[in-house]
Design a protein around this motif. Structure first.
Motif, PDB file in Angstrom:
ATOM      1  N   CYS A  76      10.924  20.513 -34.371  1.00 47.95           N
ATOM      2  CA  CYS A  76       9.764  19.746 -33.921  1.00 47.95           C
ATOM      3  C   CYS A  76       8.482  20.346 -34.499  1.00 47.95           C
ATOM      4  O   CYS A  76       8.276  21.554 -34.458  1.00 47.95           O
ATOM      5  CB  CYS A  76       9.719  19.783 -32.392  1.00 47.95           C
ATOM      6  N   CYS A  80       6.125  21.325 -30.996  1.00 51.18           N
ATOM      7  CA  CYS A  80       6.429  22.487 -30.144  1.00 51.18           C
ATOM      8  C   CYS A  80       7.273  23.538 -30.870  1.00 51.18           C
ATOM      9  O   CYS A  80       7.611  24.568 -30.294  1.00 51.18           O
ATOM     10  CB  CYS A  80       7.116  22.045 -28.853  1.00 51.18           C
ATOM     11  N   CYS A 117      12.063  14.802 -30.331  1.00 48.67           N
ATOM     12  CA  CYS A 117      12.344  16.159 -29.859  1.00 48.67           C
ATOM     13  C   CYS A 117      12.780  16.106 -28.395  1.00 48.67           C
ATOM     14  O   CYS A 117      12.057  15.562 -27.559  1.00 48.67           O
ATOM     15  CB  CYS A 117      11.098  17.010 -30.008  1.00 48.67           C
ATOM     16  N   ARG A 132      12.727  18.397 -26.278  1.00 50.95           N
ATOM     17  CA  ARG A 132      11.912  19.290 -25.449  1.00 50.95           C
ATOM     18  C   ARG A 132      10.589  18.645 -25.059  1.00 50.95           C
ATOM     19  O   ARG A 132      10.176  18.726 -23.906  1.00 50.95           O
ATOM     20  CB  ARG A 132      11.683  20.592 -26.206  1.00 50.95           C
ATOM     21  N   CYS A 133       9.899  18.025 -26.063  1.00 52.34           N
ATOM     22  CA  CYS A 133       8.570  17.482 -25.769  1.00 52.34           C
ATOM     23  C   CYS A 133       8.461  15.976 -26.037  1.00 52.34           C
ATOM     24  O   CYS A 133       7.397  15.394 -25.843  1.00 52.34           O
ATOM     25  CB  CYS A 133       7.509  18.243 -26.554  1.00 52.34           C
TER      26      CYS A 133
HETATM   27 ZN   LIG Z   1       8.935  19.288 -29.442  1.00 49.83          ZN
END
Ligand SMILES: [Zn+2]
Length: 138
Positions: free
Chosen positions: A34, A37, A48, A50-51
Motif C-alpha cells: 500500500c 500505509c 489495501c 488495512r486502510c
Molecule cells: Zn493501506
C-alpha cells in the motif's frame, strides 16, 4: 493405473495478477504494498485490507521467509500431481509479513521439513508461459 491426460490446473492470470506472473518469469518475487500505509498484503486485491485505499504498488520482496506450517501430500486430489508426491504444501511467512502458499523443494520430504525453518524463493520455469515460485531451505 489409467493415464491422466487432462492439463494441469493453471494459476489465475488476470489484469490484477499479471504483474506478479510477469515478475516470476524474470525470477523476481513481488507482492502488493500500500502506498498510503506501507503495509504489504497478500493476496492481490483491489484495496489495501488495512486502510482500504486503492493506491498500491507491486513491490520487490526479499524472497526470504519461514515455514509457518505445512502438510505433506501423498495422495493429491488432482492426478496430474501424482508424479510429484510426496510434496510439501506450505504456508510461507515472508519476511515482509505476509503469508503465501507454496511448496518446499530441494530437500528430503518429509525428513528435512520443520515448522519455522528458514526458506528462500526459487523459480521453476514450468513452461515458456509460466514460472512458479517455490521455496528451498535457506
Ligand atoms: Zn493501506
Amino acid at each position: 493405473m489409467a493415464e491422466y491426460n487432462k492439463p494441469l490446473p493453471r494459476a489465475e492470470y488476470s489484469d490484477l495478477t499479471a504483474p506478479f506472473w510477469e515478475a516470476a518469469k524474470r525470477h523476481e518475487l513481488v507482492i502488493p504494498r500500500c502506498r498510503k500505509c506501507n503495509a504489504y498484503f497478500w493476496y492481490p486485491r483491489e484495496a489495501c485490507p488495512r486502510c482500504l485505499q486503492t493506491d498500491w504498488e507491486w513491490a520487490p520482496a526479499s524472497g526470504k521467509g519461514r515455514a509457518h506450517t505445512y502438510t505433506v501430500v501423498y495422495q493429491p486430489q488432482n492426478p496430474g500431481f501424482n508424479e510429484d508426491v510426496p510434496y510439501a504444501y506450505t504456508i510461507v511467512q515472508l519476511d515482509e509479513g505476509v503469508r503465501i502458499i507454496s511448496n518446499i523443494v530441494n530437500c528430503r520430504i518429509p525428513d528435512d521439513l520443520r515448522v519455522d525453518m528458514p526458506l528462500e524463493a526459487v523459480f521453476e520455469d514450468v513452461s515458456p508461459e509460466w514460472t512458479l515460485i517455490k521455496f528451498k531451505p535457506a
